[in-house]
Design a protein around this motif. Structure first.
Motif, PDB file in Angstrom:
ATOM      1  N   PRO A 108      11.497  -0.893 -10.976  1.00 54.30           N
ATOM      2  CA  PRO A 108      10.320  -0.744 -11.849  1.00 54.30           C
ATOM      3  C   PRO A 108       9.034  -1.056 -11.080  1.00 54.30           C
ATOM      4  CG  PRO A 108      11.412  -2.837 -12.280  1.00 54.30           C
ATOM      5  CD  PRO A 108      12.210  -2.161 -11.210  1.00 54.30           C
ATOM      6  N   ILE A 109       8.577  -0.099 -10.280  1.00 53.95           N
ATOM      7  CA  ILE A 109       7.417  -0.337  -9.415  1.00 53.95           C
ATOM      8  C   ILE A 109       6.129  -0.268 -10.233  1.00 53.95           C
ATOM      9  CG2 ILE A 109       6.125   0.593  -7.454  1.00 53.95           C
ATOM     10  CD1 ILE A 109       8.733  -0.540  -6.578  1.00 53.95           C
ATOM     11  N   LYS A 110       5.255  -1.256 -10.065  1.00 57.28           N
ATOM     12  CA  LYS A 110       4.022  -1.284 -10.845  1.00 57.28           C
ATOM     13  C   LYS A 110       2.812  -0.871 -10.025  1.00 57.28           C
ATOM     14  CE  LYS A 110       5.812  -4.471 -14.209  1.00 57.28           C
ATOM     15  NZ  LYS A 110       6.942  -5.184 -13.582  1.00 57.28           N
ATOM     16  N   ARG A 111       2.886  -1.018  -8.725  1.00 53.24           N
ATOM     17  CA  ARG A 111       1.801  -0.515  -7.870  1.00 53.24           C
ATOM     18  C   ARG A 111       2.326  -0.248  -6.462  1.00 53.24           C
ATOM     19  NH1 ARG A 111      -1.116  -5.949  -8.996  1.00 53.24           N
ATOM     20  NH2 ARG A 111       0.078  -7.417  -7.784  1.00 53.24           N
ATOM     21  N   ASN A 112       1.477   0.264  -5.605  1.00 56.32           N
ATOM     22  CA  ASN A 112       1.833   0.591  -4.208  1.00 56.32           C
ATOM     23  C   ASN A 112       2.915   1.667  -4.110  1.00 56.32           C
ATOM     24  OD1 ASN A 112       0.195  -1.581  -3.660  1.00 56.32           O
ATOM     25  ND2 ASN A 112       1.887  -2.978  -3.252  1.00 56.32           N
ATOM     26  N   GLU A 113       3.121   2.417  -5.188  1.00 59.71           N
ATOM     27  CA  GLU A 113       4.277   3.299  -5.177  1.00 59.71           C
ATOM     28  C   GLU A 113       4.200   4.361  -4.083  1.00 59.71           C
ATOM     29  OE1 GLU A 113       5.483   4.688  -8.971  1.00 59.71           O
ATOM     30  OE2 GLU A 113       7.204   5.776  -8.148  1.00 59.71           O
ATOM     31  N   LEU A 133      -6.582  -8.412   1.782  1.00 61.91           N
ATOM     32  CA  LEU A 133      -6.038  -8.805   0.479  1.00 61.91           C
ATOM     33  C   LEU A 133      -5.977 -10.327   0.423  1.00 61.91           C
ATOM     34  CD1 LEU A 133      -4.666  -7.798  -2.166  1.00 61.91           C
ATOM     35  CD2 LEU A 133      -2.495  -8.076  -0.980  1.00 61.91           C
ATOM     36  N   LYS A 134      -6.482 -10.877  -0.695  1.00 54.21           N
ATOM     37  CA  LYS A 134      -6.479 -12.341  -0.831  1.00 54.21           C
ATOM     38  C   LYS A 134      -5.060 -12.858  -0.978  1.00 54.21           C
ATOM     39  CE  LYS A 134     -10.621 -14.465  -2.573  1.00 54.21           C
ATOM     40  NZ  LYS A 134     -11.260 -14.976  -3.800  1.00 54.21           N
ATOM     41  N   ASP A 135      -4.845 -14.073  -0.534  1.00 55.70           N
ATOM     42  CA  ASP A 135      -3.496 -14.644  -0.539  1.00 55.70           C
ATOM     43  C   ASP A 135      -2.877 -14.613  -1.939  1.00 55.70           C
ATOM     44  OD1 ASP A 135      -1.321 -15.687   0.656  1.00 55.70           O
ATOM     45  OD2 ASP A 135      -2.021 -17.762   0.676  1.00 55.70           O
ATOM     46  N   ASN A 136      -1.599 -14.252  -1.993  1.00 58.27           N
ATOM     47  CA  ASN A 136      -0.855 -14.279  -3.244  1.00 58.27           C
ATOM     48  C   ASN A 136       0.585 -14.699  -2.944  1.00 58.27           C
ATOM     49  OD1 ASN A 136       0.676 -12.039  -2.446  1.00 58.27           O
ATOM     50  ND2 ASN A 136      -0.760 -10.604  -3.378  1.00 58.27           N
ATOM     51  N   PRO A 137       1.390 -14.942  -3.965  1.00 59.97           N
ATOM     52  CA  PRO A 137       2.755 -15.459  -3.693  1.00 59.97           C
ATOM     53  C   PRO A 137       3.588 -14.542  -2.804  1.00 59.97           C
ATOM     54  CG  PRO A 137       2.217 -15.695  -6.009  1.00 59.97           C
ATOM     55  CD  PRO A 137       1.097 -14.922  -5.402  1.00 59.97           C
ATOM     56  N   SER A 138       3.430 -13.213  -2.928  1.00 61.18           N
ATOM     57  CA  SER A 138       4.228 -12.305  -2.095  1.00 61.18           C
ATOM     58  C   SER A 138       3.863 -12.456  -0.622  1.00 61.18           C
ATOM     59  CB  SER A 138       4.003 -10.858  -2.513  1.00 61.18           C
ATOM     60  OG  SER A 138       4.212 -10.711  -3.883  1.00 61.18           O
ATOM     61  N   LEU A 139       2.549 -12.548  -0.360  1.00 61.50           N
ATOM     62  CA  LEU A 139       2.109 -12.710   1.033  1.00 61.50           C
ATOM     63  C   LEU A 139       2.598 -14.042   1.590  1.00 61.50           C
ATOM     64  CD1 LEU A 139      -1.569 -11.360   0.911  1.00 61.50           C
ATOM     65  CD2 LEU A 139       0.354 -10.353   2.138  1.00 61.50           C
ATOM     66  N   PHE A 170      -2.540  -0.563   3.360  1.00 61.71           N
ATOM     67  CA  PHE A 170      -1.564  -1.121   4.303  1.00 61.71           C
ATOM     68  C   PHE A 170      -2.252  -2.099   5.241  1.00 61.71           C
ATOM     69  CE2 PHE A 170       1.081  -1.147   8.147  1.00 61.71           C
ATOM     70  CZ  PHE A 170       2.323  -1.400   7.595  1.00 61.71           C
ATOM     71  N   LYS A 171      -3.437  -1.698   5.721  1.00 61.90           N
ATOM     72  CA  LYS A 171      -4.155  -2.591   6.634  1.00 61.90           C
ATOM     73  C   LYS A 171      -4.589  -3.866   5.919  1.00 61.90           C
ATOM     74  CE  LYS A 171      -7.273   0.099   8.472  1.00 61.90           C
ATOM     75  NZ  LYS A 171      -8.339   0.560   9.370  1.00 61.90           N
ATOM     76  N   ALA A 172      -4.966  -3.705   4.636  1.00 61.45           N
ATOM     77  CA  ALA A 172      -5.403  -4.883   3.886  1.00 61.45           C
ATOM     78  C   ALA A 172      -4.247  -5.869   3.703  1.00 61.45           C
ATOM     79  CB  ALA A 172      -5.948  -4.465   2.525  1.00 61.45           C
ATOM     80  N   TYR A 173      -3.046  -5.346   3.485  1.00 63.67           N
ATOM     81  CA  TYR A 173      -1.870  -6.215   3.394  1.00 63.67           C
ATOM     82  C   TYR A 173      -1.585  -6.884   4.736  1.00 63.67           C
ATOM     83  CZ  TYR A 173      -0.067  -5.316  -1.286  1.00 63.67           C
ATOM     84  OH  TYR A 173       0.108  -5.296  -2.641  1.00 63.67           O
ATOM     85  N   TYR A 174      -1.723  -6.083   5.782  1.00 65.09           N
ATOM     86  CA  TYR A 174      -1.447  -6.594   7.135  1.00 65.09           C
ATOM     87  C   TYR A 174      -2.393  -7.752   7.455  1.00 65.09           C
ATOM     88  CZ  TYR A 174      -0.482  -6.280  12.191  1.00 65.09           C
ATOM     89  OH  TYR A 174      -0.125  -6.542  13.485  1.00 65.09           O
ATOM     90  N   PHE A 204       5.695  -4.862   5.190  1.00 68.75           N
ATOM     91  CA  PHE A 204       6.443  -4.072   4.214  1.00 68.75           C
ATOM     92  C   PHE A 204       7.039  -4.969   3.137  1.00 68.75           C
ATOM     93  CE2 PHE A 204      10.636  -2.631   2.783  1.00 68.75           C
ATOM     94  CZ  PHE A 204      10.277  -1.467   2.122  1.00 68.75           C
ATOM     95  N   LEU A 205       7.612  -6.094   3.572  1.00 69.78           N
ATOM     96  CA  LEU A 205       8.192  -7.037   2.613  1.00 69.78           C
ATOM     97  C   LEU A 205       7.158  -7.466   1.575  1.00 69.78           C
ATOM     98  CD1 LEU A 205      10.468  -9.060   1.742  1.00 69.78           C
ATOM     99  CD2 LEU A 205       9.497 -10.654   3.396  1.00 69.78           C
ATOM    100  N   ALA A 206       5.966  -7.827   2.057  1.00 75.18           N
ATOM    101  CA  ALA A 206       4.913  -8.271   1.139  1.00 75.18           C
ATOM    102  C   ALA A 206       4.511  -7.150   0.185  1.00 75.18           C
ATOM    103  CB  ALA A 206       3.702  -8.751   1.931  1.00 75.18           C
ATOM    104  N   ILE A 207       4.386  -5.931   0.717  1.00 72.18           N
ATOM    105  CA  ILE A 207       3.974  -4.795  -0.130  1.00 72.18           C
ATOM    106  C   ILE A 207       5.029  -4.523  -1.205  1.00 72.18           C
ATOM    107  CG2 ILE A 207       3.461  -2.331  -0.155  1.00 72.18           C
ATOM    108  CD1 ILE A 207       2.462  -2.653   2.730  1.00 72.18           C
ATOM    109  N   LEU A 208       6.287  -4.568  -0.803  1.00 74.02           N
ATOM    110  CA  LEU A 208       7.365  -4.276  -1.750  1.00 74.02           C
ATOM    111  C   LEU A 208       7.427  -5.336  -2.848  1.00 74.02           C
ATOM    112  CD1 LEU A 208       9.845  -2.512  -2.463  1.00 74.02           C
ATOM    113  CD2 LEU A 208      11.219  -4.109  -1.150  1.00 74.02           C
TER     114      LEU A 208
END
Lengths: 292, 197
Positions: free
Chosen positions: A257-262, A80-86, A20-24, A49-53
């Motif tokens: 269909p969650i693939k990670r962070n479940e 966490l390195k930048d990605n499209p969700s972030l 969570f902190k890494a996403y933050y 939360f939006l990015a994690i989901l």
């Protein structure tokens, strides 16, 4: 109106806490990288939360780095390195903050909001072409919400909370298609309503004192009771509405269909939301806490 | 049906505008939602039904045919069951806008109306309104199983969701729990081998 959607630490695994902190931190970096340094001050948990989901629906490896940053100069942080969700969450975050500031400027004549919004406007140019449509939708939905709030005839909390539900549904689902889009929309719709109503209850005392608009006061307090009497009387009903919204978020989440962070997402939706409700209703461990 | 003019407290030659005005005034006064937890609620509901009926009767544009006090129920919703069926289909197919506009055009808001509106609200995530509608349906027709089970379903969503939060946190046994468990084990096994007492 922000910062209610967070994990419940007591039930959280250390690895999910770190995640969570890494996403933050990742979202913070993404704002810096894609938009600019200054807007980083508007970083918030709901957008994390939006990015994690959204990221949980993606495949492929996640890349983490460990480094220092300006806000935490002493300790190295996992980021966490930048990605499209972030990146998407970063632009949503800035757009929402921008319109919130504009509204505050108009309503409360707040000088601070005015300065911030003028300053923030310069950064909106960094918005990519494909996000501009989203920006317009966010603008229209919020405008709709503020219009409903100003019309004193509407006495249904569901009706008032509807635009914010639609807005959140849109934000969560706009990058997906088909069946997943529908499920994400329903999750977002319920989460948006939950945020709108819990925020109203949280602010109830303050709003009533300052005679500001408050959706709960407006819809349920027909007898013009004082805060103490009214909040006691209405608590059960608000608890019911919030609980049902949160339950429906969970049901929609289970169908994705969650693939990670479940586990992290499960923690937020199953425990985090209920914990926040305990907090605003001052129940359980929060019972004797003073009002904020 | 009572004389609709009397119900709305207006003169027999009132214009449509006046009828509307009178209706709004009375609807505000008697709307059952204001009487939450109030013994007067049932009275208000009956009154509200009368007001709705009278208003619909007059707005349908036949104020000169004096059917209303002949003892016959001239304004009855005979077609409503067919309409309700189509609303149910709309809700089932996710066509909420259609269902809503059909329901909004109904004058007599009886138990079935409240039930359907409640289901519609539940499906589109309007839980407070759903709660009000479904509890009204149950009150208007207390013996209807369908209404009751819809209402229970709505409350059940909430309850089952809270289970893990309020259950799991108490999974760590406190000292009383441990003692009680040991005591039970002792009793069942008869030997007193557990816990050494």
């Amino acid at each position: 109106m922000f910062g209610y959607v967070t994990p419940y630490k007591m039930e959280l695994k250390i690895k999910d806490y770190e995640k969570f902190k890494a996403y933050y931190c990742g979202l913070c970096k993404s704002i810096k990288h894609n938009i600019g340094d200054f807007p980083r001050i508007f970083l918030n948990y709901d957008m994390t939360f939006l990015a994690i989901l959204l990221d949980s629906l993606e495949e492929g490896r996640q890349n983490y780095i460990k480094k220092r940053c300006i806000i935490h100069p002493v300790k190295k942080k996992i980021i966490l390195k930048d990605n499209p969700s972030l990146k998407y969450a970063a632009f949503c975050s800035i757009s929402l903050v921008y319109f919130k500031l504009l509204d505050d400027t108009k309503d409360e004549k707040s000088i601070k909001s005015r300065i911030l919004s003028v300053y923030l406007r310069r950064y909106l140019n960094s918005m990519p072409e494909n996000f501009k449509k989203n920006f317009q939708v966010i603008k229209n939905k919020l405008r709709n919400l503020y219009k409903l709030e100003k019309d004193s005839g509407n006495k249904s909390i569901d009706f008032l909370a509807n635009p914010f539900g639609e807005l959140t549904g849109f934000i969560l689902s706009s990058s997906q298609d088909g069946d997943i889009k529908k499920k994400l929309y329903f999750l977002g719709y319920n989460l948006g309503k939950w945020i709108y109503i819990i925020d109203a209850f949280d602010d109830l005392n303050e709003d009533m004192r300052r005679e500001k608009f408050n959706a709960i006061d407006h819809c349920f307090n027909s007898k013009k009771l004082s805060f103490d009497e009214f909040s006691k009387q209405i608590e059960k009903r608000i608890d019911f509405i919030l609980g049902t919204c949160a339950a429906q978020c969970m049901n929609a989440f289970k169908a994705l269909p969650i693939k990670r962070n479940e586990e992290l997402l499960y923690n937020i939706l199953q425990y985090g939301l209920l914990d926040k409700m305990d907090k605003v209703f001052r129940r359980g461990v929060y019972k004797n806490e003073k009002s904020i | 049906m009572k004389n609709p003019y009397e119900v709305l407290e207006i003169s027999e030659n009132a214009s449509k505008e006046e009828i509307k005005k009178a209706y709004r005034k009375l609807a505000k006064k008697y709307h059952p939602d204001q009487y939450d937890n109030n013994p007067l609620r049932d009275l208000a509901e009956n009154k509200m039904r009368e007001i709705n009926e009278a208003y619909d009767y007059l707005m349908k544009g036949n104020p000169n045919q004096e059917h209303y006090d002949t003892g016959e129920n001239s304004y009855s919703s005979e077609n409503s069951s067919g309409m309700y069926q189509s609303v149910e289909n709309d809700i089932y197919n996710g066509n909420f806008k259609n269902a809503e506009s059909k329901l909004m055009n109904v004058g007599t808001r009886d138990a079935e109306w409240n039930y359907l509106m409640g289901i519609l609200n539940l499906r589109r995530g309007w839980y407070n309104d759903a709660y009000n509608n479904l509890s009204t349906a149950c009150r208007l027709d207390p013996n209807n199983f369908k209404y009751q089970s819809a209402f229970n379903k709505l409350s059940g969503i909430n309850r089952s969701y809270r289970q893990p939060y309020y259950g799991d946190q108490r999974k760590d046994p406190d000292i009383c729990n441990i003692c009680a468990t040991l005591y039970c084990l002792d009793c069942f096994c008869g030997g007193g081998n557990y816990g050494g007492c």
